[in-house]
Scaffold this motif. Structure first.
Motif, PDB file in Angstrom:
ATOM      1  N   PRO A   1       8.997  13.137  -0.160  1.00 39.75           N
ATOM      2  CA  PRO A   1       9.467  11.732  -0.143  1.00 39.75           C
ATOM      3  C   PRO A   1       8.520  10.761   0.549  1.00 39.75           C
ATOM      4  O   PRO A   1       8.634   9.546   0.339  1.00 39.75           O
ATOM      5  N   ASN A   2       7.615  11.199   1.424  1.00 43.69           N
ATOM      6  CA  ASN A   2       6.779  10.281   2.205  1.00 43.69           C
ATOM      7  C   ASN A   2       5.645   9.748   1.340  1.00 43.69           C
ATOM      8  O   ASN A   2       4.528  10.265   1.334  1.00 43.69           O
ATOM      9  N   PHE A   3       5.919   8.667   0.598  1.00 45.71           N
ATOM     10  CA  PHE A   3       4.907   8.105  -0.299  1.00 45.71           C
ATOM     11  C   PHE A   3       3.918   7.197   0.432  1.00 45.71           C
ATOM     12  O   PHE A   3       2.984   6.680  -0.186  1.00 45.71           O
ATOM     13  N   THR A   4       4.136   6.929   1.750  1.00 44.67           N
ATOM     14  CA  THR A   4       3.185   6.101   2.509  1.00 44.67           C
ATOM     15  C   THR A   4       2.423   6.934   3.541  1.00 44.67           C
ATOM     16  O   THR A   4       1.918   6.396   4.528  1.00 44.67           O
ATOM     17  N   LEU A   5       2.326   8.246   3.307  1.00 44.66           N
ATOM     18  CA  LEU A   5       1.617   9.135   4.227  1.00 44.66           C
ATOM     19  C   LEU A   5       0.145   8.708   4.344  1.00 44.66           C
ATOM     20  O   LEU A   5      -0.506   8.410   3.342  1.00 44.66           O
ATOM     21  N   ASP A   6      -0.362   8.660   5.603  1.00 41.06           N
ATOM     22  CA  ASP A   6      -1.761   8.318   5.918  1.00 41.06           C
ATOM     23  C   ASP A   6      -2.117   6.868   5.610  1.00 41.06           C
ATOM     24  O   ASP A   6      -3.296   6.493   5.674  1.00 41.06           O
ATOM     25  N   VAL A   7      -1.114   6.045   5.236  1.00 45.70           N
ATOM     26  CA  VAL A   7      -1.415   4.607   5.045  1.00 45.70           C
ATOM     27  C   VAL A   7      -1.634   3.937   6.403  1.00 45.70           C
ATOM     28  O   VAL A   7      -2.476   3.046   6.550  1.00 45.70           O
ATOM     29  N   ALA A   8      -0.881   4.387   7.418  1.00 44.93           N
ATOM     30  CA  ALA A   8      -1.046   3.845   8.768  1.00 44.93           C
ATOM     31  C   ALA A   8      -1.888   4.813   9.602  1.00 44.93           C
ATOM     32  O   ALA A   8      -1.807   6.035   9.441  1.00 44.93           O
ATOM     33  N   CYS A   9      -2.711   4.250  10.517  1.00 41.48           N
ATOM     34  CA  CYS A   9      -3.539   5.074  11.385  1.00 41.48           C
ATOM     35  C   CYS A   9      -2.730   5.493  12.612  1.00 41.48           C
ATOM     36  O   CYS A   9      -1.542   5.182  12.726  1.00 41.48           O
ATOM     37  N   SER A  10      -3.351   6.202  13.527  1.00 40.32           N
ATOM     38  CA  SER A  10      -2.656   6.674  14.724  1.00 40.32           C
ATOM     39  C   SER A  10      -2.243   5.527  15.635  1.00 40.32           C
ATOM     40  O   SER A  10      -1.388   5.705  16.517  1.00 40.32           O
TER      41      SER A  10
ATOM     42  N   LEU B   1      -2.973  -0.548   9.651  1.00 33.88           N
ATOM     43  CA  LEU B   1      -3.465  -0.123   8.343  1.00 33.88           C
ATOM     44  C   LEU B   1      -4.758   0.683   8.517  1.00 33.88           C
ATOM     45  O   LEU B   1      -5.669   0.274   9.227  1.00 33.88           O
ATOM     46  N   THR B   2      -4.809   1.862   7.871  1.00 24.31           N
ATOM     47  CA  THR B   2      -5.984   2.712   7.990  1.00 24.31           C
ATOM     48  C   THR B   2      -7.181   2.086   7.293  1.00 24.31           C
ATOM     49  O   THR B   2      -7.041   1.460   6.233  1.00 24.31           O
ATOM     50  N   PRO B   3      -8.377   2.202   7.878  1.00 26.28           N
ATOM     51  CA  PRO B   3      -9.575   1.648   7.232  1.00 26.28           C
ATOM     52  C   PRO B   3     -10.099   2.540   6.100  1.00 26.28           C
ATOM     53  O   PRO B   3     -11.006   2.113   5.365  1.00 26.28           O
ATOM     54  N   TYR B   4      -9.568   3.780   5.963  1.00 23.25           N
ATOM     55  CA  TYR B   4     -10.041   4.699   4.911  1.00 23.25           C
ATOM     56  C   TYR B   4      -9.383   4.307   3.591  1.00 23.25           C
ATOM     57  O   TYR B   4      -8.250   4.686   3.290  1.00 23.25           O
ATOM     58  N   SER B   5     -10.103   3.511   2.808  1.00 23.31           N
ATOM     59  CA  SER B   5      -9.541   2.950   1.573  1.00 23.31           C
ATOM     60  C   SER B   5      -9.238   4.018   0.533  1.00 23.31           C
ATOM     61  O   SER B   5      -8.420   3.794  -0.366  1.00 23.31           O
TER      62      SER B   5
ATOM     63  N   TRP C   1       0.835  -1.206   0.000  1.00 22.23           N
ATOM     64  CA  TRP C   1       0.000   0.000   0.000  1.00 22.23           C
ATOM     65  C   TRP C   1       0.876   1.265   0.000  1.00 22.23           C
ATOM     66  O   TRP C   1       1.864   1.360   0.696  1.00 22.23           O
ATOM     67  N   VAL C   2       0.471   2.268  -0.847  1.00 23.74           N
ATOM     68  CA  VAL C   2       1.080   3.607  -0.853  1.00 23.74           C
ATOM     69  C   VAL C   2      -0.036   4.654  -0.813  1.00 23.74           C
ATOM     70  O   VAL C   2      -1.217   4.336  -1.012  1.00 23.74           O
ATOM     71  N   ASN C   3       0.344   5.907  -0.566  1.00 28.39           N
ATOM     72  CA  ASN C   3      -0.638   6.997  -0.531  1.00 28.39           C
ATOM     73  C   ASN C   3      -1.170   7.256  -1.941  1.00 28.39           C
ATOM     74  O   ASN C   3      -0.413   7.478  -2.880  1.00 28.39           O
ATOM     75  N   SER C   4      -2.487   7.195  -2.099  1.00 34.35           N
ATOM     76  CA  SER C   4      -3.092   7.313  -3.423  1.00 34.35           C
ATOM     77  C   SER C   4      -2.865   8.700  -4.030  1.00 34.35           C
ATOM     78  O   SER C   4      -2.622   8.836  -5.241  1.00 34.35           O
ATOM     79  N   GLU C   5      -2.942   9.747  -3.210  1.00 39.09           N
ATOM     80  CA  GLU C   5      -2.765  11.107  -3.741  1.00 39.09           C
ATOM     81  C   GLU C   5      -1.316  11.319  -4.183  1.00 39.09           C
ATOM     82  O   GLU C   5      -1.056  11.947  -5.221  1.00 39.09           O
ATOM     83  N   TRP C   6      -0.367  10.779  -3.404  1.00 36.87           N
ATOM     84  CA  TRP C   6       1.042  10.908  -3.782  1.00 36.87           C
ATOM     85  C   TRP C   6       1.316  10.178  -5.088  1.00 36.87           C
ATOM     86  O   TRP C   6       2.062  10.671  -5.935  1.00 36.87           O
ATOM     87  N   LEU C   7       0.702   8.996  -5.258  1.00 36.64           N
ATOM     88  CA  LEU C   7       0.914   8.225  -6.477  1.00 36.64           C
ATOM     89  C   LEU C   7       0.401   8.985  -7.704  1.00 36.64           C
ATOM     90  O   LEU C   7       1.017   8.949  -8.771  1.00 36.64           O
ATOM     91  N   LYS C   8      -0.731   9.671  -7.560  1.00 34.54           N
ATOM     92  CA  LYS C   8      -1.257  10.470  -8.677  1.00 34.54           C
ATOM     93  C   LYS C   8      -0.272  11.589  -9.062  1.00 34.54           C
ATOM     94  O   LYS C   8      -0.052  11.847 -10.248  1.00 34.54           O
ATOM     95  N   GLN C   9       0.328  12.217  -8.061  1.00 32.21           N
ATOM     96  CA  GLN C   9       1.298  13.269  -8.333  1.00 32.21           C
ATOM     97  C   GLN C   9       2.532  12.710  -9.038  1.00 32.21           C
ATOM     98  O   GLN C   9       3.077  13.331  -9.958  1.00 32.21           O
TER      99      GLN C   9
END
Length: 926
Positions: free
Chosen positions: A539-548, A552-556, A517-525
């Motif tokens: 550089p943080n391509f996995t931003l918001d992939v993990a929750c607090s 793994l975050t449930p927000y698909s 899993w990677v950050n979807s918005e970063w991948l689009k950029q």
């Protein structure tokens, strides 16, 4: 290739060194250097120098006890002495200009300088008895004004001195026509005879005595009523080389002949710019010479016409210019005629000037010798440089089969090869093509390979350092460059593979259990940029992939699966300490999952509430027109800005619910309305509020119970549908008259304080010539409330070409009749048009005279110089001699301190002179 001819080298030496500062004169006469804008002074000084009697008087003037070398008369003597000695090509008049207090950067009128300089010289010569009448004997003549009554024939004679005759040239083709116009008979309708008290007379001017040097002033600069400025007349006027006194219709029986000695000319497009030159006739050789500041040249023929020309003549004012060649031609401005019987005087330079003349000659010899030495040395250096250049040019390429060559910095070589005309080149600098190890760098675009012979020639001339040969390539830099290129090629290949693995087709072709899993918005950029722009991404391509909680975050919507190779590529080239790695089998965080379920429920609930509210108030939501009011009904008011937010809330599920309707903007501190709602409705000005029916109001209060400031309006009577007429009603709460008036005043004040707003300007013009129908010609101008009416008129003039004095401005009933008041002072609004009315003739004349006085106040002329108020006596002191015939009474004399109006340009003069300050027309005698 560079030209090595002697003529070319001499031309380049001259362009570098300039002319010799003390160049010897090649002609019998000496010029005068232009100090900036002193051509007017040079032209006059040359002309006066050729008057033998004046030159002799100036040489005989002796300094007083307080006179020093800085004095004006001493410097004038020295100037004339240099002009007579004929040593140098041009003399520097800096000391003379400084002693007079002249501003050498300001162009002046040569005729005004003529009058002031003669007045100054006349005052200085008064101290010496044998010289005090010099100016009068040379330049002053006499004329007589003869005024004859039409009833009884009584004649009144008034004799006056003059030192110059002003002649109008407009519409004239010859000097005789100008003189006829000057001497023509005038009819004075308002003249009252002192003998018979009859009304009406005729007046004419007679020349009684002509001076030794007759000055004729051709009035080329006249006043233009349309532009309220002086304009230049370009009429070609012919004039004879000689004449006798009958040519001037004088009463004298003396037939003394006059010959033309000087023609002072003006070149240029208008009265405010140009150049003065003078043409002088040598009396001994009868040849004409042109004096153009430092340049003195002989004329092969007389440069002006002696017969009338019938070509078209024209004039230009200050506001216009022309590229016609006529403007570049010298136009005669002052003609100086000399009596033929005047003796030629062999003037002697005063002995006290010999020392300064000899010192100047010594300095000239020293400077000339130094200049010639520098000129010779520079010519030899340029020749050597050019010969070397030709040798380098021919031997620059490396011969075929030659195994030895040198490298040179390409920027220096380009500068060297483009050295035309000759320029000085810096030493060869090869440091720009050296690497950090002191050997040849890897950038081939910065270097050029040249032959050994070309390098040796250049290095001997330009002291080359760090020569670089064919085998000076740095092996260490080559190795580093190879490794760098290999890394770049490898990354480019991985970039292409990663782009291919992320495609949808490849996504479903593989086992997704190995994906990450990677950050979807970063991948689009990342997908939107080229490989050369990857470094611009965070550089943080996995931003918001993990929750607090670190799971793994449930927000698909925040995450996207990518191929393992793509994930490894991102991890390699976008390193970051916060990277997390979750594979496809990873389970989302259960705690965050519960939170997401609750948020989804709340969102669905809000959407349901929105749909219900939208359905209940769909008539208010979809309304595009104002509500149709009915008599004897009650309505409610809500702020228009809140209604717009409410509609946005219903359309966008991500919008937050706005706070309850707030009408405090319509309610004052006295708990009353500070806006007259009923008046606004009657005038159809409802941009600040929205009208709701009782049903809509009840529905609105149901969904938004926290309404602040309820406003109810009761309609007693209304006529009309969407635009009410004859509206009557009342509101709860009532209207606060004090606050309502205060608000209107604030709005009016803010509207009047406009900055760079567009104002419409309208002019009423006839639609069809000869008919009574009218139309409006309109333009727009940008103005501010701080602009004065006068400044606004100038803006209108630029856009509509209407002269300011022809503009009578109105905005509604407001008459903008004071040019010094601002638009704010008059209460001008930018949203209302300004109309231009054409003023009557009297108002136009007042505006012209007012502008003329303002222009005269700003003209300084020779103010602050020694020439101020030094006017020759014939222009300021009027002779009161009179000869009475037929038992005439005393002649009519106008008091010097009385205002008088010029008959030519209507300018109101306050000076005591005999000429108009604006157009220089002679002052009327009655």
């Amino acid at each position: 290739m560079l030209d090595c001819s002697k003529e070319k080298i001499e031309a380049e030496v001259l362009s570098i060194l300039g002319k010799c500062p003390e160049e010897a004169s090649e002609v019998p006469y000496v010029g005068l250097k232009n100090l900036g804008s002193t051509c007017y002074a040079n032209a006059l000084l040359q002309s006066l120098f050729w008057v033998d009697q004046l030159r002799d008087a100036i040489f005989h003037w002796k300094p007083g006890h307080e006179e020093s070398k800085a004095g004006t008369m001493h410097n004038l003597q020295l100037t004339f002495a240099h002009l007579q000695s004929g040593l140098s090509k041009a003399y520097d008049t800096t000391n003379l200009a400084r002693s007079l207090g002249l501003n050498t950067s300001v162009q002046q009128d040569v005729e005004e300088f003529y009058q002031l300089l003669l007045g100054y010289i006349e005052d200085e010569l008064q101290e010496i008895d044998e010289l005090k009448d010099t100016i009068k004997d040379i330049f002053v003549g006499a004329h007589v004004y003869e005024t004859q009554c039409n009833v009884c024939g009584e004649k009144v004679l008034n004799e006056e001195d003059f030192n110059q005759i002003p002649l109008s040239v407009e519409g004239k083709r010859s000097l005789s026509e100008c003189i006829s116009g000057y001497l023509k008979r005038e009819f004075l309708e308002d003249y009252k005879c002192t003998k018979c008290t009859g009304i009406g007379s005729q007046r004419r001017l007679k020349l009684k005595k002509l001076p030794a040097i007759l000055s004729l002033h051709l009035l080329r600069f006249v006043y233009d009523k349309d532009t309220m400025m002086k304009k230049k007349l370009f009429d070609d006027v012919s004039f004879p080389l000689s004449f006798d006194q009958n040519f001037l219709s004088t009463d004298s029986q003396d037939l003394t002949e006059y010959e033309l000695m000087a023609v002072i000319c003006h070149t240029g497009p208008n009265a405010f710019a140009g150049h003065y030159i003078t043409y002088l006739r040598a009396r001994d050789t009868n040849t004409w010479w042109k004096f153009d500041d430092s340049e003195v040249t002989r004329c092969s023929t007389f440069p002006f016409s002696t017969t009338p020309s019938y070509s078209y003549s024209y004039s230009y004012s200050y506001s216009y210019a022309s590229s016609d060649k006529t403007e570049k031609e010298p136009k005669p401005y002052i003609l100086l005629y000399r009596r033929k019987d005047l003796p030629i005087i062999d003037t002697k330079i005063p002995s006290h000037l010999h020392e300064e003349i000899d010192l100047h000659l010594q300095n000239m010899v020293v400077k000339t010798a130094s200049y010639e030495e520098r000129k010779k040395a520079l010519a030899e250096k340029i020749l050597q440089e050019r010969l070397s250049y030709c040798d380098v040019w021919e031997n620059l390429p490396v011969p075929i089969g030659d195994t030895e060559w040198f490298w040179i910095e390409v920027g220096w070589l380009k500068k060297y090869l483009k050295q035309t005309p000759y320029t000085f080149i810096d030493s060869i600098d090869n440091t720009k093509i050296q690497c950090r190890h002191g050997k040849l760098c890897m950038d081939s675009t910065k270097m050029k390979r040249i032959s050994k012979r070309a390098w040796e020639t250049l290095s001997n001339m330009y002291l080359a350092e760090a020569p670089l040969k064919q085998d000076d390539m740095c092996l260490e830099c080559v190795s580093e460059k190879f490794v760098e290129l290999n890394i770049l090629l490898k990354r480019a290949e991985m970039f292409s593979n990663t782009r291919r693995t992320i495609s949808t087709r490849h996504y479903y072709a593989h086992n997704r259990s190995t994906y990450f899993w990677v950050n979807s918005e970063w991948l689009k950029q990342w997908q939107a940029v080229d490989k050369d722009m990857e470094h611009t991404l965070e550089p943080n391509f996995t931003l918001d992939v993990a929750c607090s909680h670190g799971k793994l975050t449930p927000y698909s919507s925040k995450r996207t699966l990518v191929h393992p190779e793509a994930w490894e590529y991102f991890a390699t080239y976008f390193p970051c300490p916060d990277i997390v790695k979750f594979a496809e089998p990873s389970s989302p965080c259960t705690e965050c999952g519960e939170q997401k379920k609750n948020e989804d429920k709340e969102r669905l609930s809000r959407e349901a509430e929105r749909r219900a509210e939208k359905l209940a108030l769909q008539d208010l939501y979809h309304s595009r027109h104002d509500l149709s009011l009915q008599s004897n009904e009650s309505y409610y008011i809500i702020s228009k800005s809140w209604i717009d937010k409410w509609k946005s809330y219903l359309d966008n599920p991500n919008e937050f619910l706005p706070t309850g309707p707030n009408n405090l903007a319509l309610i004052c501190e006295h708990s009353k309305l500070k806006v007259d709602i009923c008046k606004r409705i009657a005038e159809n000005k409802k941009e600040d509020f929205k009208i709701l029916t009782k049903r809509q109001w009840e529905a609105m209060t149901k969904y938004h119970p926290d309404i602040i400031g309820e406003i109810e309006i009761h309609v007693d009577r209304v006529v009309g549908y969407y635009e009410p007429r004859d509206f009557k009603g009342f509101t709860k709460p009532g209207v606060c008259e004090e606050c309502c008036q205060k608000l209107e005043e604030e709005k009016s004040e803010n509207l009047r304080r406009f900055i760079d707003e567009t104002i419409k300007i309208e002019q009423k013009v006839a639609a069809i010539a000869g008919l009574s129908s009218w139309t409006f010609k309109s333009k727009t101008v940008k103005a501010s409330h701080t602009h004065t009416v006068g400044e606004l008129k100038l803006l209108i003039f630029q856009e509509m070409d209407i002269m300011p004095y022809k503009q009578d401005l109105f905005q509604g009933k407001i008459h903008l009749d004071d040019d010094n008041m601002t638009l704010f002072d008059f209460g001008v609004f930018p949203n209302k048009p300004i109309e231009i009315h054409e003023p009557n003739k009297d108002e136009q004349m007042k505006a012209v005279l007012k502008a003329s006085h303002g222009a005269m106040e700003t003209e300084t002329g020779f103010e602050g110089t020694k020439l101020q108020r030094k006017v020759a006596s014939p222009r300021s002191d009027r002779s009161e001699k009179s000869t009475e015939t037929n038992n005439s009474s005393s002649p009519i004399i106008i008091p010097d301190n009385e205002e008088w109006t010029c008959l030519a340009c209507t300018f109101i003069n306050t000076s005591a002179g005999g000429y108009c300050d604006m157009c220089e027309t002679s002052r009327p005698n009655s």
